[in-house]
Scaffold this motif. Structure first.
Motif, PDB file in Angstrom:
ATOM      1  N   TRP A 214       0.375  13.456   2.685  1.00 12.85           N
ATOM      2  CA  TRP A 214      -1.000  12.956   2.682  1.00 12.85           C
ATOM      3  C   TRP A 214      -1.695  13.346   1.380  1.00 12.85           C
ATOM      4  O   TRP A 214      -1.646  14.494   0.953  1.00 12.85           O
ATOM      5  CB  TRP A 214      -1.750  13.548   3.879  1.00 12.85           C
ATOM      6  CG  TRP A 214      -3.181  13.122   3.985  1.00 12.85           C
ATOM      7  CD1 TRP A 214      -3.652  11.962   4.525  1.00 12.85           C
ATOM      8  CD2 TRP A 214      -4.330  13.858   3.534  1.00 12.85           C
ATOM      9  NE1 TRP A 214      -5.028  11.936   4.436  1.00 12.85           N
ATOM     10  CE2 TRP A 214      -5.472  13.083   3.836  1.00 12.85           C
ATOM     11  CE3 TRP A 214      -4.497  15.093   2.907  1.00 12.85           C
ATOM     12  CZ2 TRP A 214      -6.759  13.500   3.541  1.00 12.85           C
ATOM     13  CZ3 TRP A 214      -5.780  15.515   2.592  1.00 12.85           C
ATOM     14  CH2 TRP A 214      -6.896  14.723   2.914  1.00 12.85           C
ATOM     15  N   ASN A 215      -2.332  12.368   0.747  1.00 16.18           N
ATOM     16  CA  ASN A 215      -3.113  12.607  -0.462  1.00 16.18           C
ATOM     17  C   ASN A 215      -2.294  13.251  -1.576  1.00 16.18           C
ATOM     18  O   ASN A 215      -2.809  14.017  -2.388  1.00 16.18           O
ATOM     19  CB  ASN A 215      -4.337  13.498  -0.151  1.00 16.18           C
ATOM     20  CG  ASN A 215      -5.306  13.560  -1.322  1.00 16.18           C
ATOM     21  OD1 ASN A 215      -5.505  12.581  -2.022  1.00 16.18           O
ATOM     22  ND2 ASN A 215      -5.899  14.716  -1.542  1.00 16.18           N
ATOM     23  N   LEU A 269       1.318   5.936  15.121  1.00 12.68           N
ATOM     24  CA  LEU A 269       0.952   7.235  14.569  1.00 12.68           C
ATOM     25  C   LEU A 269      -0.444   7.187  13.952  1.00 12.68           C
ATOM     26  O   LEU A 269      -1.260   8.100  14.164  1.00 12.68           O
ATOM     27  CB  LEU A 269       1.979   7.666  13.522  1.00 12.68           C
ATOM     28  CG  LEU A 269       1.697   8.982  12.785  1.00 12.68           C
ATOM     29  CD1 LEU A 269       1.616  10.148  13.765  1.00 12.68           C
ATOM     30  CD2 LEU A 269       2.762   9.243  11.725  1.00 12.68           C
ATOM     31  N   LEU A 270      -0.734   6.143  13.208  1.00 12.74           N
ATOM     32  CA  LEU A 270      -2.053   6.010  12.583  1.00 12.74           C
ATOM     33  C   LEU A 270      -3.143   5.861  13.642  1.00 12.74           C
ATOM     34  O   LEU A 270      -4.242   6.402  13.490  1.00 12.74           O
ATOM     35  CB  LEU A 270      -2.065   4.806  11.640  1.00 12.74           C
ATOM     36  CG  LEU A 270      -1.088   4.865  10.458  1.00 12.74           C
ATOM     37  CD1 LEU A 270      -1.239   3.628   9.583  1.00 12.74           C
ATOM     38  CD2 LEU A 270      -1.283   6.116   9.632  1.00 12.74           C
ATOM     39  N   ASN A 277      -8.224  10.189   6.891  1.00 13.50           N
ATOM     40  CA  ASN A 277      -8.584   9.239   5.835  1.00 13.50           C
ATOM     41  C   ASN A 277      -7.303   8.686   5.200  1.00 13.50           C
ATOM     42  O   ASN A 277      -6.685   9.323   4.351  1.00 13.50           O
ATOM     43  CB  ASN A 277      -9.441   9.932   4.773  1.00 13.50           C
ATOM     44  CG  ASN A 277      -9.996   8.961   3.749  1.00 13.50           C
ATOM     45  OD1 ASN A 277      -9.496   7.841   3.603  1.00 13.50           O
ATOM     46  ND2 ASN A 277     -11.033   9.370   3.049  1.00 13.50           N
ATOM     47  N   PHE A 278      -6.933   7.459   5.621  1.00 13.25           N
ATOM     48  CA  PHE A 278      -5.693   6.859   5.138  1.00 13.25           C
ATOM     49  C   PHE A 278      -5.827   6.283   3.727  1.00 13.25           C
ATOM     50  O   PHE A 278      -4.828   6.038   3.057  1.00 13.25           O
ATOM     51  CB  PHE A 278      -5.217   5.775   6.115  1.00 13.25           C
ATOM     52  CG  PHE A 278      -5.059   6.282   7.523  1.00 13.25           C
ATOM     53  CD1 PHE A 278      -4.243   7.368   7.778  1.00 13.25           C
ATOM     54  CD2 PHE A 278      -5.747   5.706   8.564  1.00 13.25           C
ATOM     55  CE1 PHE A 278      -4.101   7.867   9.066  1.00 13.25           C
ATOM     56  CE2 PHE A 278      -5.613   6.196   9.858  1.00 13.25           C
ATOM     57  CZ  PHE A 278      -4.789   7.277  10.111  1.00 13.25           C
ATOM     58  N   PRO A 284      -4.565   0.232   1.493  1.00 15.85           N
ATOM     59  CA  PRO A 284      -5.727  -0.629   1.241  1.00 15.85           C
ATOM     60  C   PRO A 284      -6.394  -0.989   2.566  1.00 15.85           C
ATOM     61  O   PRO A 284      -5.763  -0.934   3.632  1.00 15.85           O
ATOM     62  CB  PRO A 284      -5.108  -1.869   0.575  1.00 15.85           C
ATOM     63  CG  PRO A 284      -3.682  -1.874   0.992  1.00 15.85           C
ATOM     64  CD  PRO A 284      -3.281  -0.446   1.219  1.00 15.85           C
ATOM     65  N   THR A 285      -7.658  -1.359   2.510  1.00 17.30           N
ATOM     66  CA  THR A 285      -8.410  -1.629   3.742  1.00 17.30           C
ATOM     67  C   THR A 285      -7.817  -2.776   4.556  1.00 17.30           C
ATOM     68  O   THR A 285      -7.920  -2.789   5.775  1.00 17.30           O
ATOM     69  CB  THR A 285      -9.881  -1.956   3.409  1.00 17.30           C
ATOM     70  OG1 THR A 285      -9.912  -3.029   2.454  1.00 17.30           O
ATOM     71  CG2 THR A 285     -10.586  -0.742   2.825  1.00 17.30           C
ATOM     72  N   ASP A 286      -7.198  -3.737   3.898  1.00 11.01           N
ATOM     73  CA  ASP A 286      -6.680  -4.913   4.595  1.00 11.01           C
ATOM     74  C   ASP A 286      -5.167  -4.880   4.786  1.00 11.01           C
ATOM     75  O   ASP A 286      -4.536  -5.909   4.974  1.00 11.01           O
ATOM     76  CB  ASP A 286      -7.071  -6.183   3.836  1.00 11.01           C
ATOM     77  CG  ASP A 286      -6.490  -6.218   2.423  1.00 11.01           C
ATOM     78  OD1 ASP A 286      -6.053  -5.146   1.946  1.00 11.01           O
ATOM     79  OD2 ASP A 286      -6.470  -7.296   1.808  1.00 11.01           O
TER      80      ASP A 286
END
Length: 294
Positions: A214-215, A269-270, A277-278, A284-286
């Motif tokens: 992550w990140n 999982l998500l 915060n993915f 991306p948002t879409d």
């Protein structure tokens, strides 16, 4: 001057001084007794003002928020590690199969098939070292049966690391065998497959050593504009995060095991961790609108 070790209570007080809020200190102490304080550091940084000396937390951030991300990351590593295992086994088998059938059982020992003879010589040294110290039954059996002979590729290449395998593949000359492997994975070019396998081998090592995904900034991965099979359309994304790698992992997995559950398992999982915060992973948002992910 060397820093002195912190007790669990000191660790918690230090985080409190930075502004971190604890809902349940008993649970937090239990976690820190079983997990190194510095394992959490990478998860803290996005919530801290790193420009100030004390690196205070920005706004109201709970220890439990960090723990949620930490646990999500652990589950993500497990999911990705299982997928990468299938890719590694397939890739290893393809190299052995394609080259052994054309050049014989000990082709890997001959530097005529490799671009850089010095790199190949170093590879053989590492390979011999792994063979000599291996305690795998199939290696011991082969050494006992043929003590004075070099070990065949389908035996020795089974024990080298994924990283060394990806480097060996990169050093192979472009020929029919190499293109057969590229075509097997629908990768379009040797450059793409070399890049992908090297990047995925690094991710495999992060997962194996319980590192943070992550990140995390990773080495850049090639995002082709077009591939023979279904792939993401939006390639105007960062290529140094885990999302870009996940897309390539899924693409290869679809070629190897078309009925895999990776896509479904990742979405589940998500959904289980909606507070994570993915976007900090490059999603991306879409992304869910991509046909590739449907």
């Amino acid at each position: 001057m060397m820093a002195e070790p912190f007790s669990i209570y000191d660790q918690i007080n230090n985080l409190k001084e930075k502004g971190l809020v604890f809902k349940n200190e008993k649970t937090s102490r239990h976690f820190l007794l079983n997990n190194n304080y510095y394992r959490l550091k990478g998860y803290m940084i996005p919530f801290q003002n790193t420009k100030l000396l004390n690196k205070p937390f920005c706004g109201k951030v709970y220890f439990e928020d960090l723990l949620e991300i930490y646990n999500f990351d652990s589950d993500l590593r497990s999911l990705i590690f299982n997928a990468v295992e299938k890719i590694e086994i397939s890739f290893r088998n393809q190299i052995i199969y394609q080259y052994a059938n054309k050049y014989g059982e000990q082709w890997h020992l001959n530097d005529i098939y490799f671009k850089n003879k010095i790199v190949h010589a170093e590879f053989i040294k590492k390979l011999n070292l792994e063979v000599n110290r291996s305690r795998e039954e199939f290696i011991i059996h082969h050494r006992t049966k043929n003590p004075n002979l070099n070990i065949d590729c389908w035996v020795s290449l089974e024990i080298i690391s994924f990283g060394e395998l990806s480097k060996m593949f990169e050093n192979l000359k472009a020929d029919e065998c190499k293109m057969n492997i590229v075509n097997h994975y629908g990768a379009q070019s040797t450059r793409i497959l070399e890049n992908w396998m090297h990047r995925i081998s690094l991710i495999r090592n992060i997962c194996a050593h319980h590192g943070r995904l992550w990140n995390r900034e990773l080495k850049k991965i090639i995002l082709p504009k077009k591939l023979p099979s279904a792939y993401i359309q939006n390639i105007d994304i960062s290529n140094d995060n885990i999302y870009s790698s996940i897309c390539c992992i899924l693409y290869l997995l679809n070629e190897i095991e078309p009925q895999n559950n990776f896509k479904k398992d990742l979405k589940n999982l998500l959904n289980l961790h909606p507070s994570v915060n993915f976007k900090l992973m490059g999603f991306p948002t879409d992304w869910k609108n991509e046909l590739f992910w449907q």
